[in-house]
Design a protein around this motif. Sequence first.
Motif: not given
Length: 416
Positions: A154, A158, A284, A288, A298, A341
């Motif tokens: 993640g 990101g 981002k 992430g 998520r 992301p």
Amino acid sequence: MEKDLASSGDATYGVWSEQNAAATQAGAYRWIALFIVWAAFLLSYVDRVAWSTVAAPVGASLGLSVAMLGAFVTAFYSGYVIANVIGGILTDLLGGRAMMTLALLPLGVFTFYFGDTRSLTMGIVIQLAMGFAAGADYSAGMKIIPAWFVRDRGRAMGIYTTATSLAVVLANAIVPSFSAQHGWSNAFRMLGGITVAWGIVSLLFLKNRPTQDQPPARNSATEMLGLLRNRNLIVLAIAGCGGLWATVGFGAWGNALMTRQYGISPVVAGSIVASFGIGAVIAKPVLGWISDLPGVSRKLISILCLLAFTITLLIFGACSTTAQFYLIAPVLGAFSYGYLPVLMAQISDASGKRLAGAAAGWTNAIWQMGSVVSPLAVGHVYGGTHSFMLALLTLAIGPVIGMAAMFFVSKHISRE
């Protein structure tokens, strides 16, 4: 006997040492791999949004109507949608490095020649070709990253997706000023040359996977078709389509709307949209990273981000002064890109590493359907009403649909 045991121990230690050295080398190189695909994504996105930064003044010189200023963006994403489906499948077959190179080299050439555009038809044809060339870079990156990142995927996603928002910052900070001094044609020639150069870098230095990993088994047609029946991927595709309807639509029209509606100069409008991109660059990797934390949903992060995106679009639509736009733009940027992301990590989780390229390709093709239609839709709404708020309301429809779709994503997607 003792000698045999000692020899066996030495051999075991030697194998362990080699494996440990390989793992250490892979751990260091993965950041190089991430940088290469990140920079490729950055250049690809600068190439596609560069037109939006000069659309208002250059469009007038080319004789384009207000409603048709978004036609070049739509042409790009039309080619991009087609290429994503094909590129995703080819990425799994040929590997990420090959597809990254095959995306960047022709994209650079077409971007260079876009500087020679003198008519609507010529511009549409070249932008269509640019989109078709660029379509595989996303799938290539989505294939490379899961091969090198597992638990912190993640965060890697990101960082990877900061490329698109930083591209907005760079394009708006550089292209209008460069065009004013050297001409918009030379701006595109410069971008094309840099893109070709990075395609060569990708070919020479990018690696598909760690050396200790076995080459993945060839994907069967049945497995690839099975992705089209994966409920989570279907819903994530719809959610991303809704989100990008507004993200790309704003990117295509943000500058021109402020210039046309409130008389803001292209350079000032560019700096406002650049601050929009800065908000996205910060959001981002943070979102992430948060999505990687144990126990964090998520799905919930995606829903909340799309909701906030809708609200800030409406607030931006109510603004009318330069100071107000500067205040809201970074917040809008954070939410307008922050969901990406997290959605991308869920797509990788839902498909698995072996089918990551194909899954990224076809879901992104659906995502980009919003990118194809949105610029023309906003153009017709604004061209017919000259209402800034109605244009922003048109954009806000997308994240509302995306948020609704996310409620149908499974809560229990395994993280490979």
